[in-house]
Design an enzyme around this catalytic site. Structure first.
Site, PDB file in Angstrom:
ATOM      1  N   PRO A 119       1.105  -1.651   0.015  1.00  0.00           N
ATOM      2  CA  PRO A 119       0.156  -0.379  -0.462  1.00  0.00           C
ATOM      3  C   PRO A 119       0.614   1.168   0.232  1.00  0.00           C
ATOM      4  O   PRO A 119       1.622   1.272   0.688  1.00  0.00           O
ATOM      5  CB  PRO A 119      -0.657   0.256   1.107  1.00  0.00           C
TER       6      PRO A 119
ATOM      7  N   SER B 101      -4.429   1.606  -0.382  1.00  0.00           N
ATOM      8  CA  SER B 101      -3.727   2.290   0.764  1.00  0.00           C
ATOM      9  C   SER B 101      -5.268   3.184   1.306  1.00  0.00           C
ATOM     10  O   SER B 101      -5.776   3.965   0.502  1.00  0.00           O
ATOM     11  CB  SER B 101      -3.242   3.573   0.486  1.00  0.00           C
TER      12      SER B 101
ATOM     13  N   TYR C 158      -4.853   2.516   8.502  1.00  0.00           N
ATOM     14  CA  TYR C 158      -4.974   3.378   9.231  1.00  0.00           C
ATOM     15  C   TYR C 158      -5.569   3.457  10.175  1.00  0.00           C
ATOM     16  O   TYR C 158      -6.909   3.671   9.654  1.00  0.00           O
ATOM     17  CB  TYR C 158      -4.222   4.203   8.775  1.00  0.00           C
TER      18      TYR C 158
ATOM     19  N   LYS D 181       0.540  -5.401  10.321  1.00  0.00           N
ATOM     20  CA  LYS D 181       1.842  -4.425   9.240  1.00  0.00           C
ATOM     21  C   LYS D 181       2.566  -3.731   9.959  1.00  0.00           C
ATOM     22  O   LYS D 181       2.096  -3.225  10.599  1.00  0.00           O
ATOM     23  CB  LYS D 181       1.171  -3.499   8.296  1.00  0.00           C
TER      24      LYS D 181
ATOM     25  N   HIS E 242       8.692   0.035   6.538  1.00  0.00           N
ATOM     26  CA  HIS E 242       7.877   1.149   5.633  1.00  0.00           C
ATOM     27  C   HIS E 242       8.352   1.488   5.629  1.00  0.00           C
ATOM     28  O   HIS E 242       8.613   2.774   4.961  1.00  0.00           O
ATOM     29  CB  HIS E 242       7.416   1.817   7.628  1.00  0.00           C
TER      30      HIS E 242
ATOM     31  N   ARG F  79      11.156   4.472   6.283  1.00  0.00           N
ATOM     32  CA  ARG F  79      10.655   5.877   6.812  1.00  0.00           C
ATOM     33  C   ARG F  79       9.714   5.843   7.885  1.00  0.00           C
ATOM     34  O   ARG F  79       9.541   7.321   8.762  1.00  0.00           O
ATOM     35  CB  ARG F  79       9.413   5.799   5.645  1.00  0.00           C
TER      36      ARG F  79
ATOM     37  N   SER G 269      10.072  -3.831   1.872  1.00  0.00           N
ATOM     38  CA  SER G 269      10.521  -3.239   2.398  1.00  0.00           C
ATOM     39  C   SER G 269      11.978  -3.342   2.085  1.00  0.00           C
ATOM     40  O   SER G 269      13.012  -4.629   2.388  1.00  0.00           O
ATOM     41  CB  SER G 269      10.671  -2.950   4.115  1.00  0.00           C
TER      42      SER G 269
HETATM   43  C1  FNR Z   1       4.722   3.598   1.967  1.00  0.00           C
HETATM   44  N1  FNR Z   1       4.093   2.789   2.579  1.00  0.00           N
HETATM   45  C2  FNR Z   1       2.731   3.310   3.551  1.00  0.00           C
HETATM   46  N2  FNR Z   1       2.067   1.753   4.091  1.00  0.00           N
HETATM   47  C3  FNR Z   1       1.595   1.920   3.768  1.00  0.00           C
HETATM   48  O1  FNR Z   1       0.753   0.806   5.056  1.00  0.00           O
HETATM   49  N3  FNR Z   1       0.275   2.279   3.881  1.00  0.00           N
HETATM   50  C4  FNR Z   1       0.577   3.533   2.991  1.00  0.00           C
HETATM   51  O2  FNR Z   1      -0.367   4.820   3.124  1.00  0.00           O
HETATM   52  C5  FNR Z   1       1.957   3.728   2.948  1.00  0.00           C
HETATM   53  N4  FNR Z   1       2.370   4.835   1.521  1.00  0.00           N
HETATM   54  C6  FNR Z   1       3.142   4.841   1.221  1.00  0.00           C
HETATM   55  C7  FNR Z   1       4.213   6.083   0.847  1.00  0.00           C
HETATM   56  C8  FNR Z   1       5.487   6.020   0.100  1.00  0.00           C
HETATM   57  C9  FNR Z   1       5.489   6.898  -0.636  1.00  0.00           C
HETATM   58  C10 FNR Z   1       6.117   5.135   0.640  1.00  0.00           C
HETATM   59  C11 FNR Z   1       7.578   4.179  -0.443  1.00  0.00           C
HETATM   60  C12 FNR Z   1       6.078   3.837   1.382  1.00  0.00           C
HETATM   61  C13 FNR Z   1       5.387   1.776   2.976  1.00  0.00           C
HETATM   62  C14 FNR Z   1       5.105   0.630   1.634  1.00  0.00           C
HETATM   63  O3  FNR Z   1       3.548   0.121   2.139  1.00  0.00           O
HETATM   64  C15 FNR Z   1       6.431  -0.846   2.495  1.00  0.00           C
HETATM   65  O4  FNR Z   1       6.305  -0.772   3.238  1.00  0.00           O
HETATM   66  C16 FNR Z   1       7.820   0.726   1.334  1.00  0.00           C
HETATM   67  O5  FNR Z   1       7.133   1.221   0.534  1.00  0.00           O
HETATM   68  C17 FNR Z   1       8.308  -0.866   1.207  1.00  0.00           C
HETATM   69  O6  FNR Z   1       9.257   0.224   1.076  1.00  0.00           O
HETATM   70  P1  FNR Z   1      10.031  -0.347  -0.354  1.00  0.00           P
HETATM   71  O7  FNR Z   1      10.004  -1.563   0.084  1.00  0.00           O
HETATM   72  O8  FNR Z   1       9.146   0.298  -0.469  1.00  0.00           O
HETATM   73  O9  FNR Z   1      11.747   0.786   0.052  1.00  0.00           O
END
Ligand code: FNR
Length: 408
Positions: free
Chosen positions: A90, A119, A140, A283, A307, A310, A339
């Protein structure tokens, strides 16, 4: 194979196959704000780097002459079969990257044959994505229980197959790239379509618009106030100030009130089971003890994730956390991972370490930035093709036959 066939006529892939090139080109194609938002991690981004470094540490010793002529990487999750052990993670506020992003992601995912986890911060409502491929919904946990119930009911009604509750974002992480640009997508009204399309949320926003400024209105958390102050301070001509109509402005403010729930605890998770018929995935689980508590809470799967680095800088790499979680609970529930996954070979490593399936994050956003739905489809198709080749060439026909060891 397709690439080689197309190459005969001189055609080249629509988006780069090389991960580094894909990322670089996509980042150049994005606005500064979009790039900061997508690329950025928490703090000094030690965890963003750790997520990648963790993959580099694992090796496989390929086996030969094992008849890998027919391979099957399909998996079962919650009584349903996934053709591939891959989903799209998401990712919220993607309209910052490209208009109509979520529709493009849904179409790209459907074309590539993997489910999209929609998401809670998407720019398109669940209803507008209904019927496009297979979807899960990411929640969320709002401060408003009524809103949570409404989201869950909508996820069920729109055919989402599971609900993924993200636990690592009870507050937004410290993200310097966004802070330096004074930027939060939500302050511009991006990524709040699930809310503005919700009847409960509309009621809350109407109440807020009607309430006197100092009136009770819906409860305002200290975090929401801090976020609002931050936005207003960073934007002299803040977009919030520019929202003249009382309702949209109230909608953004109401969103900030209800979005984050820092006081969430295990007791809340235990009640969730009774509030939805959908399988529940937690998650953001990294500690084996938390995974055991997830089993006790009666959920259906855990998703090992930080995440994408982040939220907590210096958090353990997701892949480094995976074996501990698998050891603790994989005999009782499926363990998923995201991730740092960038390639099909990365997916193979995660599967070898016991992940049932893997979520792809930033790479599909890079495909989206460069070529919309086609770009998403190609990035996913590339990952799947490399996964299949890697598994076969390593001498395995299914994930359970894959073996990896620490680099020696
Ligand atoms: C996210 N991620 C995230 N997770 C979630 O549960 N809800 C969300 O709205 C978001 N939004 C979001 C925005 C952006 C720009 C990023 C990069 C990530 C986290 C996402 O689901 C996931 O855990 C990560 O993207 C995994 O890391 P990598 O593989 O992208 O580096």
């Amino acid at each position: 194979e397709q690439v080689y066939r197309d190459g005969v006529s001189g055609a080249r892939p629509r988006v780069p196959t090389t991960t580094g090139e894909l990322e670089q080109r996509a980042r150049r194609a994005m606005s500064r704000r979009a790039d900061a938002y997508v690329t950025g991690g928490a703090g000094a981004e030690a965890t963003v780097r750790a997520n990648r470094a963790a993959f580099e540490r694992w090796q496989t010793v390929p086996r030969v002459l094992r008849d890998v002529g027919s391979r099957d990487l399909s998996v079962e999750l919650f009584g349903r079969r996934l053709e591939h052990p891959l989903l799209l993670a998401p990712i919220g506020a993607l309209d910052l990257v490209r208009r109509g992003a979520d529709l493009a992601v849904a179409r790209g995912a459907a074309a590539a044959g993997v489910p999209m986890i929609v998401s809670n911060q998407a720019g398109a409502s669940m209803e507008s994505l209904a019927g496009i491929g297979r979807r899960w919904f990411q929640l969320y946990w709002s401060t408003s229980d009524d809103l949570v119930d409404s989201f869950l009911a909508r996820a069920e009604a729109t055919g989402c197959e599971a609900v993924v509750v993200t636990l690592d974002t009870t507050m937004l992480g410290w993200r310097p790239r966004d802070l330096d640009l004074g930027h939060l997508p939500f302050s511009r009204g991006l990524g709040i379509a699930q809310y503005t399309s919700d009847p409960v949320f509309s009621r809350l926003a109407r109440e807020r618009a009607a309430a006197p400024r100092s009136g009770p209105a819906p409860r305002v958390t200290p975090q929401a106030v801090r976020t609002l102050l931050e936005i207003t301070r960073n934007f002299p001509g803040s977009p919030l100030e520019n929202l003249r109509s009382p309702l949209p402005r109230a909608a953004v403010e109401t969103f900030l009130d209800v979005y984050s729930r820092p006081h969430l605890s295990w007791a809340d998770v235990a009640t969730l089971r009774s509030r939805t018929s959908l399988p529940v995935v937690l998650k953001g689980v990294l500690h084996p003890d938390d995974a055991r508590r997830a089993v006790d809470a009666g959920v259906d799967a855990v998703l090992v994730s930080n995440h994408g680095g982040r939220q907590v800088d210096h958090a353990v790499a997701a892949l480094d956390a995976l074996p501990g979680v698998v050891g603790a609970v994989a005999d009782r529930l499926p363990v998923l991972l995201d991730s740092g996954v960038r390639t099909g070979a990365d997916v193979a490593v995660a599967l070898a370490l016991g992940a049932r399936a893997v979520c792809l994050g930033r790479p599909f956003v890079w495909g989206l930035a460069l070529a919309g739905a086609d770009g998403v489809e190609q990035v996913v198709a590339d990952v799947l093709a490399e996964l299949d080749l890697t598994v076969g060439l390593a001498g395995a026909s299914r994930a359970s036959e894959l073996e990896v060891g620490r680099r020696y």
